[in-house]
Scaffold this active site. Structure first.
Site: not given
Length: 204
Positions: A115, A142, A166, A183
């Site tokens: 929005h 989770a 990102k 990593r």
């Protein structure tokens, strides 16, 4: 000029309250309701329903009800052998693509809808959507949240509770809020599967 329904998939501002969209969404949510009240013994019925509800769904996919979705999976594209634990939420106002063998922990949210920041536009109920792409053989932990427009590569582990803001490259472990690469998947993972527990390759 594009219709409001067409603008759902272009990234343009549109009105999700348009009559045609609401009527179609209600039909999708009605089917989703039926899926969520199926019994555990009705596995075959669930598979049939998923093929009707989703844009695409491959073989041997399993979604543990309850499943939540703005359009009942109508814009969700699943590959093969995908597993989703309780309370997977797909805000599928536009397309969500998931590759083969990917797993979702409980309470994962995949959002495509956004929005505007400008209050005047929100008052008028304007919205925009951006698709999400998740690669093959990922494990989304989770409570993770994946935001609109995100692409996640193959073989990625996203830690529990992470907020993915990102894009993530392939073959990494990423955690946190905002989610960052911790990593790469490496030789250590060939030997250990959890803390100091070794993989017993001979008996697998």
């Amino acid at each position: 000029m594009r219709t409001m329904k067409e603008k759902m998939h272009t990234g343009e501002l549109y009105l999700p309250t348009e009559k045609e969209i609401i009527e179609w969404q209600t039909e999708c949510l009605d089917r989703l309701y039926e899926f969520n009240i199926t019994r555990p013994v009705e596995g075959e019925k669930r598979q049939t329903m998923l093929k009707e509800m989703f844009a695409e769904v491959g073989e041997d996919c399993y979604i543990e009800p309850p499943f939540h979705s703005n359009f009942g999976g109508a814009h969700v594209h699943f590959g093969n052998n995908i597993y989703a634990n309780f309370n997977l939420t797909c805000v599928d106002d536009t397309h969500i693509y998931v590759g083969d063998y990917t797993m979702f922990g409980p309470n994962v949210i995949i959002a495509t809808a956004g929005h505007p920041i400008l209050p005047e536009l929100r008052e008028k109920a304007y919205q925009y959507n951006a698709p999400v792409h998740i690669g093959q053989n990922c494990w989304i932990g989770a409570g993770a949240i994946i935001l609109p427009g995100i692409t996640i590569g193959d073989n990625v582990v996203v830690g529990a509770g992470s907020v993915v803001t990102k894009d993530l490259p392939s073959n990494v472990v990423a955690v946190g809020n905002p989610c960052r690469v911790l990593r790469e998947v490496n030789e250590h993972d060939q030997e250990y599967y959890f803390k100091k527990r070794k993989v017993d390759w001979k008996n697998l």
